[in-house]
Design a protein around this motif. Structure first.
Motif, PDB file in Angstrom:
ATOM      1  N   GLU A 389       0.834  -1.210   0.000  1.00  0.00           N
ATOM      2  CA  GLU A 389       0.000   0.000   0.000  1.00  0.00           C
ATOM      3  C   GLU A 389       0.868   1.261   0.000  1.00  0.00           C
ATOM      4  O   GLU A 389       0.598   2.221  -0.737  1.00  0.00           O
ATOM      5  CB  GLU A 389      -0.922   0.036   1.240  1.00  0.00           C
ATOM      6  CG  GLU A 389      -1.838  -1.158   1.392  1.00  0.00           C
ATOM      7  CD  GLU A 389      -1.227  -2.233   2.261  1.00  0.00           C
ATOM      8  OE1 GLU A 389      -1.395  -2.208   3.497  1.00  0.00           O
ATOM      9  OE2 GLU A 389      -0.573  -3.107   1.675  1.00  0.00           O
ATOM     10  N   ALA A 390       1.918   1.234   0.832  1.00  0.00           N
ATOM     11  CA  ALA A 390       2.812   2.395   0.904  1.00  0.00           C
ATOM     12  C   ALA A 390       3.532   2.595  -0.427  1.00  0.00           C
ATOM     13  O   ALA A 390       3.681   3.725  -0.907  1.00  0.00           O
ATOM     14  CB  ALA A 390       3.813   2.206   2.031  1.00  0.00           C
ATOM     15  N   PHE A 457      -2.211  -5.911 -10.447  1.00  0.00           N
ATOM     16  CA  PHE A 457      -1.329  -4.794 -10.126  1.00  0.00           C
ATOM     17  C   PHE A 457      -1.981  -3.444 -10.418  1.00  0.00           C
ATOM     18  O   PHE A 457      -1.996  -2.540  -9.561  1.00  0.00           O
ATOM     19  CB  PHE A 457      -0.033  -4.958 -10.937  1.00  0.00           C
ATOM     20  CG  PHE A 457       0.950  -3.835 -10.795  1.00  0.00           C
ATOM     21  CD1 PHE A 457       1.611  -3.605  -9.601  1.00  0.00           C
ATOM     22  CD2 PHE A 457       1.239  -3.014 -11.882  1.00  0.00           C
ATOM     23  CE1 PHE A 457       2.549  -2.574  -9.487  1.00  0.00           C
ATOM     24  CE2 PHE A 457       2.171  -1.993 -11.779  1.00  0.00           C
ATOM     25  CZ  PHE A 457       2.827  -1.770 -10.575  1.00  0.00           C
ATOM     26  N   ASN A 458      -2.544  -3.287 -11.608  1.00  0.00           N
ATOM     27  CA  ASN A 458      -3.145  -2.002 -11.977  1.00  0.00           C
ATOM     28  C   ASN A 458      -4.361  -1.675 -11.112  1.00  0.00           C
ATOM     29  O   ASN A 458      -4.572  -0.510 -10.740  1.00  0.00           O
ATOM     30  CB  ASN A 458      -3.535  -2.023 -13.464  1.00  0.00           C
ATOM     31  CG  ASN A 458      -2.320  -2.037 -14.368  1.00  0.00           C
ATOM     32  OD1 ASN A 458      -1.292  -1.428 -14.060  1.00  0.00           O
ATOM     33  ND2 ASN A 458      -2.407  -2.721 -15.496  1.00  0.00           N
ATOM     34  N   GLN A 459      -5.150  -2.689 -10.801  1.00  0.00           N
ATOM     35  CA  GLN A 459      -6.314  -2.467  -9.923  1.00  0.00           C
ATOM     36  C   GLN A 459      -5.882  -2.071  -8.517  1.00  0.00           C
ATOM     37  O   GLN A 459      -6.526  -1.240  -7.881  1.00  0.00           O
ATOM     38  CB  GLN A 459      -7.167  -3.731  -9.890  1.00  0.00           C
ATOM     39  CG  GLN A 459      -7.873  -4.034 -11.207  1.00  0.00           C
ATOM     40  CD  GLN A 459      -8.482  -5.425 -11.226  1.00  0.00           C
ATOM     41  OE1 GLN A 459      -8.007  -6.349 -10.543  1.00  0.00           O
ATOM     42  NE2 GLN A 459      -9.552  -5.591 -12.005  1.00  0.00           N
ATOM     43  N   ALA A 460      -4.777  -2.682  -8.061  1.00  0.00           N
ATOM     44  CA  ALA A 460      -4.276  -2.363  -6.719  1.00  0.00           C
ATOM     45  C   ALA A 460      -3.826  -0.907  -6.642  1.00  0.00           C
ATOM     46  O   ALA A 460      -4.082  -0.218  -5.641  1.00  0.00           O
ATOM     47  CB  ALA A 460      -3.124  -3.290  -6.354  1.00  0.00           C
ATOM     48  N   ILE A 461      -3.183  -0.429  -7.706  1.00  0.00           N
ATOM     49  CA  ILE A 461      -2.741   0.967  -7.716  1.00  0.00           C
ATOM     50  C   ILE A 461      -3.934   1.924  -7.807  1.00  0.00           C
ATOM     51  O   ILE A 461      -3.990   2.930  -7.091  1.00  0.00           O
ATOM     52  CB  ILE A 461      -1.788   1.200  -8.927  1.00  0.00           C
ATOM     53  CG1 ILE A 461      -0.504   0.401  -8.728  1.00  0.00           C
ATOM     54  CG2 ILE A 461      -1.463   2.686  -9.069  1.00  0.00           C
ATOM     55  CD1 ILE A 461       0.427   0.462  -9.922  1.00  0.00           C
ATOM     56  N   ALA A 462      -4.891   1.568  -8.647  1.00  0.00           N
ATOM     57  CA  ALA A 462      -6.062   2.422  -8.841  1.00  0.00           C
ATOM     58  C   ALA A 462      -6.875   2.569  -7.570  1.00  0.00           C
ATOM     59  O   ALA A 462      -7.559   3.583  -7.364  1.00  0.00           O
ATOM     60  CB  ALA A 462      -6.939   1.856  -9.964  1.00  0.00           C
ATOM     61  N   ALA A 463      -6.782   1.568  -6.702  1.00  0.00           N
ATOM     62  CA  ALA A 463      -7.563   1.581  -5.462  1.00  0.00           C
ATOM     63  C   ALA A 463      -6.952   2.456  -4.398  1.00  0.00           C
ATOM     64  O   ALA A 463      -7.585   2.724  -3.353  1.00  0.00           O
ATOM     65  CB  ALA A 463      -7.730   0.161  -4.933  1.00  0.00           C
ATOM     66  N   ARG A 464      -5.721   2.942  -4.614  1.00  0.00           N
ATOM     67  CA  ARG A 464      -5.073   3.763  -3.582  1.00  0.00           C
ATOM     68  C   ARG A 464      -5.713   5.135  -3.492  1.00  0.00           C
ATOM     69  O   ARG A 464      -6.149   5.702  -4.468  1.00  0.00           O
ATOM     70  CB  ARG A 464      -3.587   3.940  -3.893  1.00  0.00           C
ATOM     71  CG  ARG A 464      -2.780   2.650  -3.965  1.00  0.00           C
ATOM     72  CD  ARG A 464      -3.106   1.651  -2.869  1.00  0.00           C
ATOM     73  NE  ARG A 464      -2.974   2.213  -1.562  1.00  0.00           N
ATOM     74  CZ  ARG A 464      -3.599   1.764  -0.483  1.00  0.00           C
ATOM     75  NH1 ARG A 464      -4.457   0.762  -0.583  1.00  0.00           N
ATOM     76  NH2 ARG A 464      -3.427   2.308   0.689  1.00  0.00           N
TER      77      ARG A 464
END
Length: 464
Positions: A389-390, A457-464
């Motif tokens: 997350e960081a 990966f892209n979904q994880a970044i978009a969720a930040r």
């Protein structure tokens, strides 16, 4: 100088000839693109480390050295030249290394496996990849498909074990064909093969280059793997101090890699053409493999398993006496001369350590299970973060600042191996914390057990 008496217990201790005024050849076969052999070849050669440790006193007072290097892309041709007497040392994996021992025996000679260079007691390093557009998500999806592999390689041994673990007949349920990695890369891009199994670094290199996905890691087979150094036994008996000098150079190469993995990952790229981002996967802290030069029982087992597999494949009709073939007396002396405790390292199973502060908070990182890292183009050091997350939050800020990203890494929650984050799957837990996995199925299993969900990966970044 290392006295022969220091090598107590060696047959060498009784030898009395002098090497004064002799020109001593030191012919070393390397595998530059097999990057976990770096501490036994590329690094020693490029940094001139061997010359630092060669003896020049006592019996070697007037000796001259003629150092020869020859690079190979696999172990088999290297072994051919060792058996023919054209090379004295060679670096290769457990599988071709075992074949080296068998080939020497068949020629009425003997070789010695004198040191580990890098390895994984879990089996990481070998892997299987598929073309990007393949529907396969795991090895189970490859039944009836064609899988290429460099024959008689450590990856070949892994593939046979993985197929057996599926309960498949390797002659009926899959079509295993011989293919070198340089050919397989083109075949994957042209969709001419369904999958490719290979050794270090190709299961990471091909995905990093964007035309393949890794769907199987050697750790899933729970089969230890290693690369190491071999020497012609007759050469070792004649020049034991030279053998120890070579191993001392390898110890220093290993120390340099540990101290500055980014710098030497760049050197490996410059020489071998393997991207620094991939080299860092192996040589950086918490890497895919450990630079371990000691003969752990698991590595001895890997060599024994390789010998048995060679016999099963009818590539060898005889076994090897492991207690004679694996010879740790030279590396033990090299450790002692370097002021290191061999037995302490033999008992150490920890990955290359990470000692770093979170690049965002500045606080020391103490929990390494969810570490993530970012290598920003133009920066000499990789940035470390305590969690995905960081790292993903920082990644968004870096992109806003138009920073180009070389690589993002994450640690697999189950195996603990370092992953290319853009190839990984992430599963959240009940606290919303992200955990990285190589396979989608692994992430789904974790999410179901912890009340979370799976994202790429892209979904994880978009969720930040």
């Amino acid at each position: 100088m290392l006295l022969r008496a220091t090598l107590a217990g060696f047959v060498l201790a009784s030898l009395t000839w002098s090497v004064q005024a002799e020109t001593i050849r030191i012919a070393i076969g390397t595998q530059d693109t097999t990057i976990n052999c770096a501490a036994g070849g590329l690094m020693i050669r490029e940094l001139g480390l061997l010359e630092k440790y060669l003896p020049h006193d006592g019996q070697y007072k007037d000796a001259k050295y003629e150092i020869e290097w020859k690079n190979f892309t696999s172990g088999a041709p290297l072994t051919n030249e060792m058996v023919a007497g054209k090379l004295d040392f060679g670096a290769m994996a457990d599988f071709p290394g075992s074949f080296n021992g068998v080939a020497f025996e068949a020629a009425g000679k003997h070789s010695l496996f004198i040191s580990v260079l890098s390895g994984s007691t879990k089996g990481s390093g070998n892997g299987i990849v598929v073309p990007n557009n393949s529907s396969a998500q795991s090895l189970a999806d490859l039944k009836g498909k064609s899988i290429s592999v460099p024959f008689a390689s450590t990856a070949h041994g892994m593939l046979l074990r993985a197929v057996a673990a599926q309960g498949w007949d390797p002659l009926k349920d899959v079509n295993i064909i011989a293919q070198a990695p340089e050919v397989a890369g083109s075949a994957l891009q042209a969709n001419k093969i369904d999958a490719h199994a290979d050794f270090v670094p190709f299961a990471e290199l091909f995905p990093n280059r964007g035309f393949a996905r890794k769907i199987y890691d050697g750790s899933q087979a729970a089969a230890p793997t290693m690369h190491g150094a071999l020497v012609d036994e007759s050469y070792a008996r004649k020049y034991p101090e030279v053998v120890v000098a070579y191993l001392r150079a390898g110890i220093e190469a290993n120390r340099l890699l540990a101290a500055e993995p980014e710098k030497y990952s760049e050197l490996i790229e410059k020489v071998a053409g393997i991207e620094a981002e991939v080299n860092y996967l192996f040589h950086g802290p918490l890497g895919v493999q450990t630079r371990d030069q000691t003969w752990k029982p698991e590595y001895r087992q890997a060599v024994g398993t390789a010998i048995d597999t060679l016999k099963l494949m009818k590539k060898a009709d005889r076994g090897l006496d492991l207690d004679k073939f694996i010879d740790d007396q030279y590396i033990r002396v090299a450790f002692k001369e370097a002021g290191l405790d061999y037995n302490a390292q033999l008992a150490n199973y920890a990955p290359s350590p990470l000692k770093a502060n979170d690049a965002g908070t500045g606080k020391p990182i103490t929990d390494f299970t969810r570490v993530a890292q970012i290598w920003v183009k133009g920066e000499p050091k990789v940035r470390h973060y305590a969690s995905p997350e960081a790292a993903f939050t920082a990644l968004e800020e870096l992109k806003k600042d138009s920073k180009e990203i070389r690589a993002v890494y994450a640690q697999a929650q189950d195996s603990g191996i370092k992953l290319l984050a853009n190839q990984a799957w992430f599963a959240s837990d009940s606290k919303g914390q992200l955990n990285a996995f190589l396979l989608k199925g692994q992430a789904q299993h974790f999410a179901q057990a912890h009340g979370g969900k799976v994202v790429d990966f892209n979904q994880a970044i978009a969720a930040r």
